[in-house]
Design a protein around this motif. Structure first.
Motif, mmCIF file in Angstrom:
data_model
loop_
_atom_site.group_PDB
_atom_site.id
_atom_site.type_symbol
_atom_site.label_atom_id
_atom_site.label_comp_id
_atom_site.label_asym_id
_atom_site.label_seq_id
_atom_site.Cartn_x
_atom_site.Cartn_y
_atom_site.Cartn_z
ATOM 1 N N ALA A 1 -9.978 37.640 -19.422
ATOM 2 C CA ALA A 1 -8.628 37.311 -18.979
ATOM 3 C C ALA A 1 -7.593 38.065 -19.805
ATOM 4 O O ALA A 1 -6.800 38.842 -19.279
ATOM 5 N N THR A 2 -7.615 37.822 -21.115
ATOM 6 C CA THR A 2 -6.678 38.494 -22.017
ATOM 7 C C THR A 2 -7.456 39.328 -23.012
ATOM 8 O O THR A 2 -8.352 38.827 -23.694
ATOM 9 N N LEU A 3 -7.121 40.615 -23.098
ATOM 10 C CA LEU A 3 -7.842 41.515 -23.991
ATOM 11 C C LEU A 3 -6.856 42.251 -24.886
ATOM 12 O O LEU A 3 -5.894 42.859 -24.404
ATOM 13 N N ASN A 4 -7.111 42.172 -26.193
ATOM 14 C CA ASN A 4 -6.314 42.885 -27.176
ATOM 15 C C ASN A 4 -7.211 43.863 -27.914
ATOM 16 O O ASN A 4 -8.205 43.458 -28.524
ATOM 17 N N VAL A 5 -6.855 45.142 -27.850
ATOM 18 C CA VAL A 5 -7.676 46.170 -28.490
ATOM 19 C C VAL A 5 -6.840 46.875 -29.545
ATOM 20 O O VAL A 5 -5.777 47.440 -29.250
ATOM 21 N N GLN A 6 -7.293 46.809 -30.788
ATOM 22 C CA GLN A 6 -6.678 47.535 -31.894
ATOM 23 C C GLN A 6 -7.825 48.107 -32.720
ATOM 24 O O GLN A 6 -8.176 47.600 -33.773
ATOM 25 N N SER A 7 -8.408 49.151 -32.197
ATOM 26 C CA SER A 7 -9.693 49.608 -32.698
ATOM 27 C C SER A 7 -9.806 51.119 -32.575
ATOM 28 O O SER A 7 -9.044 51.760 -31.847
ATOM 29 N N LYS A 8 -10.785 51.684 -33.286
ATOM 30 C CA LYS A 8 -11.139 53.083 -33.083
ATOM 31 C C LYS A 8 -12.428 53.116 -32.291
ATOM 32 O O LYS A 8 -13.454 52.584 -32.727
ATOM 33 N N ILE A 9 -12.371 53.728 -31.117
ATOM 34 C CA ILE A 9 -13.515 53.780 -30.204
ATOM 35 C C ILE A 9 -13.912 55.234 -30.040
ATOM 36 O O ILE A 9 -13.137 56.057 -29.536
ATOM 37 N N ASP A 10 -15.120 55.573 -30.469
ATOM 38 C CA ASP A 10 -15.552 56.968 -30.449
ATOM 39 C C ASP A 10 -15.980 57.440 -29.056
ATOM 40 O O ASP A 10 -16.088 58.637 -28.818
ATOM 41 N N GLY A 11 -16.239 56.503 -28.147
ATOM 42 C CA GLY A 11 -16.643 56.853 -26.791
ATOM 43 C C GLY A 11 -15.539 56.565 -25.796
ATOM 44 O O GLY A 11 -14.349 56.646 -26.104
#
Length: 381
Positions: free
Chosen positions: A125-135
């Motif tokens: 429903a609610t997504l918070n992304v504060q990340s390093k994603i290599d793909g």
């Protein structure tokens, strides 16, 4: 140029990754690591050395896991290092640690703060992304926030009601949403479908081309793609939960599944017949019992057991497939397991197909319930 509306490519990407991920799991090691309980904590000084299944109400991982990890719980927090792929189904999910593989998450509230060294697949429903994603990132939900400081090294595919993109996406961004806000940087192309043109904030930047398609009232290809993605994720979660239940019961009672599956092997038609009758008449009997005051508790118990029987029918039938292959080709338990796993995958995939899925579901339930009824009948003799 990547486009979320190219639903064939999107569907094949998700389905292929799900199937490949399941088929390539080192299941020879799975049986050694299964932890469940109301509150499960992997302390910071702990390291699990094998592929792990964790289940419960609240799960927190402060330590490390050297292997593919499966987690099902209401509240999940991952603070340590996962040296492998991470599969999660939960209500509230927070990942603060490092995952040295891909991440698959389905839940209500999802927060990704740590580092992911491969691709992420998120649905909630609610997504918070504060990340390093290599793909790459495949994300579906109601409200999605790609926060400042987030770096997605490859492409992002997003379907949601509202999308707030304040991150750095080094590849293309393809979205379908009602509302899109762009405040970050996109190193490739921006292809988006929405009711209105995107809101470009000060400081936003798109290096490649920007293509907008207005969403009308008719269901779009993007909407169909999003629906298909959710269906595939649901199929994956069905396989995951079935594996966890199979593993736990196998650990507690090793002969449980083979005993039930053997009823199908010995007499398939008889099992199907008993099962079909039971699937129809057990709910009717339960309804009749509800009309009597003293029968209500018994009715609730019967309906609960009935629901469980329906649910585990897929596991029983898949176990039957494995036993048949093992007996015919003189295979080992390990070789038979792959047939069992293939059975789970096929039944879950067929189950999401309209009409066909409904018919197959009835047949699977009949075989499963029939094997349980016949086993109970033998116990009375």
């Amino acid at each position: 140029m990547l486009d979320l509306r190219n639903n064939k490519k999107f569907k094949l990407s998700i389905l292929s990754l799900i199937l490949i991920s399941l088929i390539t799991l080192p299941f020879g090691k799975v049986l050694a690591e299964s932890i469940s309980g109301d509150n499960v904590v992997i302390e910071s000084n702990e390291t699990l050395e094998k592929t792990s299944f964790l289940s419960g109400d609240n799960i927190r991982i402060d330590g490390n896991i050297n292997g593919t990890t499966f987690i099902t719980a209401s509240n999940i927090e991952v603070n340590g290092i996962i040296d492998g792929d991470l599969f999660i189904a939960g209500q509230n999910v927070t990942i603060n640690g490092t995952v040295k593989g891909s991440v698959f998450v389905a839940g209500n509230s999802i927060t990704i703060n740590g580092r992911v060294e491969n691709t992420v697949y998120l649905a909630g429903a609610t997504l918070n992304v504060q990340s390093k994603i290599d793909g790459s990132a495949f994300i579906a939900g109601q409200s999605i926030y790609l926060e400042e400081g987030t770096v997605i090294k490859k492409d992002a595919f997003i379907g949601a009601g509202k999308i707030y993109q304040n991150s750095l996406i080094e590849g293309d961004l393809s979205t379908s949403s009602e509302f899109l806000s762009i405040g970050g940087k996109i190193g490739g192309d921006l292809n988006y479908s929405s009711q209105e043109e995107a809101n470009f904030l000060n400081g936003s930047e798109v290096i490649g081309e920007t293509t907008w398609k207005e969403i009308d009232d008719e269901p779009s290809e993007s909407a169909k793609t999003l629906f298909t993605a959710f269906a595939l994720i649901r199929a994956f979660l069905s396989i995951l939960s079935a594996l966890i239940i199979w593993l736990v019961i196998k650990w507690l009672k090793p002969n449980f599944w083979p005993t039930l599956a053997d009823k199908i092997r010995r007499n398939p038609l008889r099992t199907l017949g008993f099962g079909a009758l039971s699937v129809v008449f057990i709910p009717l009997v339960s309804i009749v019992l509800m009309f009597t005051v003293i029968g209500i508790p018994l009715s609730l118990i019967v309906l609960s057991l009935y629901s469980i029987s329906i649910y585990i029918s897929t596991i029983i039938l898949s176990t039957y497939f494995g036993l048949m292959a093992q007996n015919r080709f003189k295979w080992s338990n390990g070789q038979a397991f792959w047939v069992f796993l293939l059975g789970l995958i096929v039944l879950a995939t067929v189950g999401i197909i309209p009409i066909v899925g409904m018919i197959s579901g009835v047949l699977v339930a009949a075989f499963g319930v029939g094997s349980i009824v016949l086993s109970l009948q033998e116990m009375r003799v």
